[in-house]
Design a protein around this motif. Structure first.
Motif, PDB file in Angstrom:
ATOM      1  N   THR A  25       0.877  -1.167   0.000  1.00 32.56           N
ATOM      2  CA  THR A  25       0.000   0.000   0.000  1.00 32.56           C
ATOM      3  C   THR A  25       0.912   1.214   0.000  1.00 32.56           C
ATOM      4  O   THR A  25       1.860   1.290   0.794  1.00 32.56           O
ATOM      5  CB  THR A  25      -0.913   0.002   1.236  1.00 32.56           C
ATOM      6  N   GLY A  29      -2.357   3.744  -3.712  1.00 35.50           N
ATOM      7  CA  GLY A  29      -3.421   2.837  -3.264  1.00 35.50           C
ATOM      8  C   GLY A  29      -2.869   1.478  -2.900  1.00 35.50           C
ATOM      9  O   GLY A  29      -1.715   1.346  -2.492  1.00 35.50           O
ATOM     10  N   ASN A  30      -3.704   0.460  -3.077  1.00 32.00           N
ATOM     11  CA  ASN A  30      -3.350  -0.916  -2.756  1.00 32.00           C
ATOM     12  C   ASN A  30      -3.001  -1.658  -4.039  1.00 32.00           C
ATOM     13  O   ASN A  30      -3.816  -1.715  -4.966  1.00 32.00           O
ATOM     14  CB  ASN A  30      -4.518  -1.609  -2.047  1.00 32.00           C
ATOM     15  N   PRO A  67      -7.188   2.317  -6.104  1.00 30.66           N
ATOM     16  CA  PRO A  67      -6.766   3.615  -5.569  1.00 30.66           C
ATOM     17  C   PRO A  67      -7.436   3.913  -4.232  1.00 30.66           C
ATOM     18  O   PRO A  67      -8.495   3.363  -3.926  1.00 30.66           O
ATOM     19  CB  PRO A  67      -7.224   4.597  -6.644  1.00 30.66           C
ATOM     20  N   HIS A  68      -6.811   4.802  -3.470  1.00 35.17           N
ATOM     21  CA  HIS A  68      -7.381   5.177  -2.175  1.00 35.17           C
ATOM     22  C   HIS A  68      -8.744   5.843  -2.316  1.00 35.17           C
ATOM     23  O   HIS A  68      -9.628   5.617  -1.493  1.00 35.17           O
ATOM     24  CB  HIS A  68      -6.439   6.121  -1.412  1.00 35.17           C
ATOM     25  N   ASP A  69      -8.918   6.660  -3.350  1.00 31.82           N
ATOM     26  CA  ASP A  69     -10.174   7.409  -3.455  1.00 31.82           C
ATOM     27  C   ASP A  69     -10.674   7.582  -4.883  1.00 31.82           C
ATOM     28  O   ASP A  69     -11.538   8.390  -5.137  1.00 31.82           O
ATOM     29  CB  ASP A  69     -10.047   8.768  -2.783  1.00 31.82           C
ATOM     30  N   TRP A  97     -11.844  -7.284  -1.261  1.00 34.31           N
ATOM     31  CA  TRP A  97     -11.836  -5.977  -1.882  1.00 34.31           C
ATOM     32  C   TRP A  97     -12.947  -6.007  -2.917  1.00 34.31           C
ATOM     33  O   TRP A  97     -13.024  -6.946  -3.714  1.00 34.31           O
ATOM     34  CB  TRP A  97     -10.482  -5.687  -2.521  1.00 34.31           C
TER      35      TRP A  97
END
Length: 185
Positions: A25, A29-30, A67-69, A97
């Protein structure tokens, strides 16, 4: 390295699930890795290989980015093909996820061609009430933003994803084929 699961949902029904190794991460993002010959299972119980080179397989190595957002989920494929599912923001739900596919599929081919597929599917899903006005606007914005990022080699679509893919392949991790404990939907 213990695998995790990723589930792509479709409206009004349908989903697909596959396993992936969580690599890291970071600010983007992841990052996940699914080795070549790993399996994808649809909600009807049918299996195929993830990131197929053509109908019927075989599947290829693939690094994915949640992505984070962002309103998307990206796939960096060993063949050099970059594909993105425009979607609701990916989120960890239980031990999976998950994201809802909003139909649009921006891409960059190995020859540098950039585009987005399935504008007609977005329009149909919106007209049928499966995608809200806000989701449609977010999907259209995400697709245009991604196309620009692909054309400009803006990270993580410059070298970041491809570097992670090369490093992941070098790990020599086995294909992920056991989805027996995953619910179909």
């Amino acid at each position: 390295m213990t695998p995790t699961y990723v589930r792509k949902r479709k409206r009004p029904q349908g989903s697909g699930v596959w396993s992936a190794y969580l690599l890291e991460t970071d600010a983007f993002g992841n990052w996940f890795y699914t080795p070549a010959r790993s399996l994808f299972r649809s909600n009807d119980g049918e299996y195929c290989e993830l990131a197929q080179l053509g109908p019927g397989g075989p599947g290829e190595h693939c690094v994915q980015l949640a992505p984070h957002d962002g309103w998307w989920f990206a796939y960096f494929r060993y063949s050099g093909f970059l594909h993105v599912d425009v979607s609701t923001p990916p989120a960890l739900v239980g031990d999976e996820w998950t994201f809802v596919d909003l139909e649009l599929d921006p891409f960059r081919r190995p020859d540098g061609t950039v585009g987005t597929e399935d504008w007609d599917e977005l329009a149909q899903a919106h007209a049928g009430g499966l995608i809200s006005d806000a989701e449609r606007a977010a999907a259209e914005h995400a697709a245009r933003t991604l196309e620009n990022a692909f054309a400009q080699d803006t990270e993580p679509f410059g070298t970041a994803g491809w570097d992670r893919l090369a490093a992941a392949v070098a790990l020599g991790l086995p294909p992920l084929t056991n989805l027996a404990d995953r619910p179909l939907a």
